[in-house]
Design a protein around this motif. Structure first.
Motif, PDB file in Angstrom:
ATOM      1  N   TYR A   1      -8.156 -34.287  -3.331  1.00 11.75           N
ATOM      2  CA  TYR A   1      -8.781 -34.163  -2.019  1.00 11.75           C
ATOM      3  C   TYR A   1      -7.921 -33.274  -1.137  1.00 11.75           C
ATOM      4  CZ  TYR A   1     -11.615 -38.213  -3.301  1.00 11.75           C
ATOM      5  OH  TYR A   1     -12.482 -39.059  -3.914  1.00 11.75           O
TER       6      TYR A   1
ATOM      7  N   ALA B   1      -4.155 -42.780   1.307  1.00  9.93           N
ATOM      8  CA  ALA B   1      -3.374 -41.725   0.650  1.00  9.93           C
ATOM      9  C   ALA B   1      -4.007 -40.360   0.892  1.00  9.93           C
ATOM     10  CB  ALA B   1      -3.264 -42.009  -0.850  1.00  9.93           C
TER      11      ALA B   1
ATOM     12  N   ARG C   1      -7.752 -32.360   2.898  1.00 15.00           N
ATOM     13  CA  ARG C   1      -8.320 -32.834   4.150  1.00 15.00           C
ATOM     14  C   ARG C   1      -7.691 -32.065   5.309  1.00 15.00           C
ATOM     15  NH1 ARG C   1      -9.383 -37.851   7.410  1.00 15.00           N
ATOM     16  NH2 ARG C   1     -10.270 -36.688   9.138  1.00 15.00           N
TER      17      ARG C   1
ATOM     18  N   TYR D   1      -4.318 -34.964  -1.606  1.00 20.12           N
ATOM     19  CA  TYR D   1      -4.117 -36.150  -2.431  1.00 20.12           C
ATOM     20  C   TYR D   1      -4.583 -35.809  -3.833  1.00 20.12           C
ATOM     21  CZ  TYR D   1      -4.819 -40.753  -4.449  1.00 20.12           C
ATOM     22  OH  TYR D   1      -4.775 -41.841  -5.278  1.00 20.12           O
TER      23      TYR D   1
ATOM     24  N   ARG E   1       1.897 -41.440   2.182  1.00 13.53           N
ATOM     25  CA  ARG E   1       2.867 -41.424   1.098  1.00 13.53           C
ATOM     26  C   ARG E   1       3.121 -42.819   0.545  1.00 13.53           C
ATOM     27  NH1 ARG E   1       5.745 -37.451  -0.590  1.00 13.53           N
ATOM     28  NH2 ARG E   1       5.574 -36.245   1.298  1.00 13.53           N
TER      29      ARG E   1
ATOM     30  N   GLU F   1     -13.338 -32.209   4.380  1.00 15.41           N
ATOM     31  CA  GLU F   1     -12.669 -32.735   3.204  1.00 15.41           C
ATOM     32  C   GLU F   1     -13.297 -32.107   1.967  1.00 15.41           C
ATOM     33  OE1 GLU F   1     -10.594 -36.775   2.210  1.00 15.41           O
ATOM     34  OE2 GLU F   1     -12.746 -37.041   2.010  1.00 15.41           O
TER      35      GLU F   1
ATOM     36  N   GLY G   1       0.385 -43.770  -1.605  1.00 11.05           N
ATOM     37  CA  GLY G   1       0.531 -43.100  -2.899  1.00 11.05           C
ATOM     38  C   GLY G   1       1.529 -43.822  -3.792  1.00 11.05           C
TER      39      GLY G   1
ATOM     40  N   ILE H   1       1.739 -33.909   0.944  1.00 12.69           N
ATOM     41  CA  ILE H   1       1.302 -34.115  -0.447  1.00 12.69           C
ATOM     42  C   ILE H   1       1.473 -35.575  -0.845  1.00 12.69           C
ATOM     43  CG2 ILE H   1       1.538 -33.360  -2.831  1.00 12.69           C
ATOM     44  CD1 ILE H   1       3.219 -31.111  -1.951  1.00 12.69           C
ATOM     45  N   VAL H   2       0.466 -36.131  -1.477  1.00 11.48           N
ATOM     46  CA  VAL H   2       0.621 -37.416  -2.141  1.00 11.48           C
ATOM     47  C   VAL H   2       0.085 -37.260  -3.559  1.00 11.48           C
ATOM     48  CG1 VAL H   2      -0.049 -39.835  -2.178  1.00 11.48           C
ATOM     49  CG2 VAL H   2       0.400 -38.707   0.002  1.00 11.48           C
ATOM     50  N   VAL H   3       0.921 -37.574  -4.537  1.00  4.56           N
ATOM     51  CA  VAL H   3       0.489 -37.469  -5.932  1.00  4.56           C
ATOM     52  C   VAL H   3       0.617 -38.828  -6.590  1.00  4.56           C
ATOM     53  CG1 VAL H   3       0.794 -36.248  -8.105  1.00  4.56           C
ATOM     54  CG2 VAL H   3       1.477 -35.169  -5.984  1.00  4.56           C
ATOM     55  N   VAL H   4      -0.395 -39.197  -7.335  1.00  2.00           N
ATOM     56  CA  VAL H   4      -0.348 -40.449  -8.088  1.00  2.00           C
ATOM     57  C   VAL H   4      -0.563 -40.120  -9.556  1.00  2.00           C
ATOM     58  CG1 VAL H   4      -1.508 -42.642  -8.494  1.00  2.00           C
ATOM     59  CG2 VAL H   4      -1.137 -41.848  -6.161  1.00  2.00           C
TER      60      VAL H   4
ATOM     61  N   ASP I   1       0.696 -45.506  -7.361  1.00  5.03           N
ATOM     62  CA  ASP I   1       1.478 -45.082  -8.511  1.00  5.03           C
ATOM     63  C   ASP I   1       2.114 -46.294  -9.197  1.00  5.03           C
ATOM     64  OD1 ASP I   1       2.236 -43.099 -10.178  1.00  5.03           O
ATOM     65  OD2 ASP I   1       3.782 -42.256  -8.883  1.00  5.03           O
TER      66      ASP I   1
ATOM     67  N   ARG J   1     -16.952 -30.784  -4.070  1.00  2.00           N
ATOM     68  CA  ARG J   1     -17.838 -31.195  -2.990  1.00  2.00           C
ATOM     69  C   ARG J   1     -17.114 -30.901  -1.682  1.00  2.00           C
ATOM     70  NH1 ARG J   1     -17.970 -37.159  -2.775  1.00  2.00           N
ATOM     71  NH2 ARG J   1     -16.407 -36.798  -1.181  1.00  2.00           N
TER      72      ARG J   1
ATOM     73  N   ARG K   1      -8.114 -31.191   9.825  1.00  2.00           N
ATOM     74  CA  ARG K   1      -8.676 -31.785  11.061  1.00  2.00           C
ATOM     75  C   ARG K   1      -9.285 -30.709  11.937  1.00  2.00           C
ATOM     76  NH1 ARG K   1      -6.840 -37.260  10.377  1.00  2.00           N
ATOM     77  NH2 ARG K   1      -5.896 -36.995   8.351  1.00  2.00           N
TER      78      ARG K   1
ATOM     79  N   ASP L   1      -3.738 -32.607   4.559  1.00  2.00           N
ATOM     80  CA  ASP L   1      -3.222 -33.519   3.533  1.00  2.00           C
ATOM     81  C   ASP L   1      -3.851 -33.219   2.184  1.00  2.00           C
ATOM     82  OD1 ASP L   1      -1.536 -35.478   4.994  1.00  2.00           O
ATOM     83  OD2 ASP L   1      -3.386 -35.784   6.134  1.00  2.00           O
TER      84      ASP L   1
ATOM     85  N   GLU M   1      -4.823 -37.404  -7.789  1.00  2.00           N
ATOM     86  CA  GLU M   1      -4.633 -38.584  -8.628  1.00  2.00           C
ATOM     87  C   GLU M   1      -4.962 -38.245 -10.069  1.00  2.00           C
ATOM     88  OE1 GLU M   1      -6.451 -42.266  -7.205  1.00  2.00           O
ATOM     89  OE2 GLU M   1      -6.949 -42.757  -9.275  1.00  2.00           O
TER      90      GLU M   1
END
Lengths: 220, 467
Positions: free
Chosen positions: B407, A172, B409, B396, A134, B453, A137, B359-362, A141, B443, B411, B394, B398
């Motif tokens: 992505y 990230a 991902r 991600y 995070r 992934e 990220g 979640i990670v959002v950019v 950002d 992919r 385990r 996870d 962007e």
């Protein structure tokens, strides 16, 4: 510097206003570290840190009466020897980046697994930075991800280098430092130095966009 | 200046989608003063002892103005009535003032929610403009006709009166125009939005956010009125004494204004304080209502289901997500934001599987068709990860000017695409096929530290792009 310190158990202070979380973390971390203090308020934390001068402070960024940022501001005198690792359940970028800019060496969410938390503590104690997905990220950002956002010189404070962007992106995506190293065919030490460089930029950058981004999320 | 604190009272109500093209003005929409009164009209009574100025409903002679004024000032009704009658001798000033109050002061209603003053409800739309212009032309036509018929039309009276009325109309029409371009351009289409809106800002706030055009209209109205008054009074007088009279008039207005300014300022401040208190109260009630509907309900359900750890985990996670969103995010609807769309997708998968997803959002952008296809493929990838992989999972995502890259991902034990039989549609069809059809790519690979992934990407479209 590792030789001596790995023999000695790291001394840790736990700062969190939830007694329940402190009890859990104490049980988990107590096996590996020497828990030298606990605090539930900013004032207690400042007193405990100055009394025991620990190696690492696990710091909840979200507390009443000012939170982790307030603790960090009152402990600037020990920042050279005591390392702070920010902990939070909060998704709020304002708390997290605020704590980093006030001097914390890393940020993890409270949902982190116990062994990963222990790793993070060790890493921070060794002087490295700890970036959770995070936080990576947030960094991407804030610093931007477009081609124009890539730093031309290594020592540029306001932009990430292409390599730093790649490292942040992999973190990230949920990769560990080891996996990042494998992915980019570099050593873990190199990954760590990239991450530390990003942390420095995050702390020192006066990048206008960072400021604007932060302002939009009510921080700084 | 008083801050528009009443905005804070509407935490949950989302403003209308600003991206929507403005609805074309509908000529059939009635834009008349008959629109129901604003339901959000201040409910709280002012805290000071003096009763509010409203037209009395009971014991009224004409419009209930005199009794209302008497109640408000705490004097006898007879005195007020005599004052109105007495001052009417002076060019009808008392009568005019009575009419003015009748139009501007709300009638006393049940629990104080009187209808808004008529003039505040009048909307200066194209339609009313037409009506007014028509009436003016009709009046001029009748005067001309009367003159042609041989009657002695006193133009020296009619012209200033006309200027006076036009000026008043122009200035008062600006009572409505506080919002600037949105309102001014919306014409007939807009008034509906007001019905559910917050209390109409009075006095102080009405001055904020005016457009230059609105100021110009107000100034024009004032100039017209002054010109009308001067022409009306200054008939048959030498120009020099007229100039002197103007100076005297301005001096009197300035003097009276200076004397009254402190009261005016206090009135504004009290209004502001009252509105702020009301906003705080509304906000508190809003928070209480939200906690009651969400957290308290969930806690009750949790207690009932405490034997089922899976259900408890799922409920707790869903509630946590909801509360966090409410606390920390000002969320765009999924139709406006890829990031919000992703969060919806993740929430659905989490609810269905009971597995937590990071979640990670950019970056962010409004979605375009390929982006929506990516989100659907992402849902499939996440579902696969929760079913066949192992946590932690996870995501991600962007968004940049190049497009979207996502992505997923996990385990788990890993995943070999070649080993999956071709009749298994999941990955091939709903992930890879879908991405290719929408011009993107997918992919699936074995991640370095174990697990799988999935990388999904779509290029930016002409309509989409970064932030």
């Amino acid at each position: 510097m590792t030789g001596d310190e790995s023999l000695r158990r790291l001394r840790v202070v736990l700062v969190d206003d939830h007694a329940l979380f402190r009890a859990g973390a104490r049980a988990e971390l107590g096996r590996q570290f020497e828990m030298v203090g606990e605090a539930g308020t900013v004032a207690e934390a400042v007193a405990a840190i100055h009394r025991s001068l620990p190696d690492v402070v696990l710091l909840d960024v979200h507390m009443p009466d000012g939170g982790g940022v307030q603790v960090l501001r009152s402990c600037t005198d020990v920042l050279g020897t005591t390392r702070f690792l920010a902990l939070s359940v909060s998704d709020a970028a304002e708390d997290v980046v605020g704590a980093i800019r006030a001097g914390a060496r890393g940020y993890v969410t409270k949902t982190i697994a116990a062994n990963e938390l222990a790793d993070a503590v060790t890493r921070v104690a060794a002087g490295d930075a700890v970036f959770s997905p995070r936080l990576a990220g947030f960094v991407l950002d804030a610093f931007g991800t477009s081609a124009g956002d890539v730093a031309a010189h290594e020592d540029e404070l306001d932009r990430l280098s292409a390599r730093e962007q790649e490292v942040m992106r992999l973190i990230a995506r949920g990769h560990t430092y080891r996996e990042v190293a494998g992915e980019l065919f570099i050593s873990i030490k190199t990954v760590e130095s990239h991450v530390s460089a990003v942390l420095r930029k995050l702390q020192l950058s006066s990048r206008a966009e960072l400021t604007r981004w932060a302002a939009a999320r009510r921080l700084l | 200046m008083v801050a528009p604190t009443w905005l804070a009272g509407t935490v949950n109500s989302r403003p209308a989608d600003p991206a929507d093209p403005a609805t074309p003005a509908n000529p059939a929409t009635p834009a008349t003063p008959a629109t129901p009164a604003n339901p959000a009209t201040p409910a709280a009574q002012p805290t000071h002892a003096r009763p509010p100025l409203v037209r009395s409903a009971e014991g009224r002679g004409l419009g209930g103005v005199a009794r209302g004024v008497a109640k408000h000032l705490g004097v006898s009704v007879a005195l007020v009535r005599w004052a109105f009658v007495g001052t009417s001798v002076l060019f009808g000033a008392g009568a005019l003032f009575y009419v003015f109050l009748w139009a501007m002061v709300p009638r006393e209603g049940a629990d104080g929610r009187g209808p808004l003053p008529i003039l505040l409800r009048l909307r200066w739309t194209r339609r009313t403009a037409m009506v007014v212009a028509g009436a003016a032309l009709l009046a001029i036509g009748m005067l001309l006709a009367a003159q042609a018929a041989g009657a002695n039309v006193h133009w020296e009276w009619w012209l200033p009166t006309g200027a006076l009325l036009a000026g008043v109309g122009l200035a008062w029409s600006q009572l409505e125009h506080r919002g600037g371009p949105g309102r001014a351009a919306g014409g007939d289409a807009v008034p509906k939005a007001d019905i559910a809106g917050p209390p109409r800002p009075a006095a102080g706030q009405a001055w904020a956010g005016r457009s230059p055009v609105s100021w110009a209209r107000l100034a024009g109205g004032v100039v017209l009125v002054i010109a009308g008054v001067v022409l009306l009074i200054g008939q048959n007088r030498p120009v020099a004494s007229l100039g002197y009279a103007i100076v005297a008039g301005v001096a009197v207005v300035a003097g009276v204004g200076t004397v009254l300014a402190p009261w005016w300022a206090r009135l504004l401040r009290e209004l502001g304080d009252e509105r702020a208190a009301r906003a705080r109260e509304a906000e508190r009630a809003d928070i209480a209502a939200h906690l009651h509907d969400s957290v308290l309900q969930t806690l009750a359900v949790l207690r009932a289901q405490s034997e089922d750890p899976d259900a408890v985990r799922r409920l707790a996670r869903a509630q946590e997500r909801e509360l966090r969103r409410w606390l920390y995010e000002t969320r765009a609807p999924a139709s406006d934001s890829v990031a919000a769309g992703l969060k919806d997708v993740v929430a659905e998968v989490e609810d269905a599987s009971g597995v937590e997803i990071g979640i990670v959002v950019v970056g962010d952008a409004p979605p375009w068709p390929a982006a929506e296809a990516l989100l659907r493929a992402l849902r499939e990838a996440l579902t696969n990860a929760t079913r066949h992989g192992a946590p932690p999972i996870d995501v991600y995502l962007e968004v940049s000017e190049r497009g979207i890259e996502a992505y997923v991902r996990d385990r788990g034990a890993g995943f070999d695409l070649a080993a999956v039989s071709s009749d298994r549609l999941g990955v091939r069809e709903s992930i890879i096929g879908r991405m290719q059809r929408s011009g993107g790519s997918a992919r699936v690979s074995r991640a370095l530290g174990g697990g799988t992934e999935v990388r999904l990407a779509v290029p930016a479209s002409a309509g989409g792009g970064a932030r």
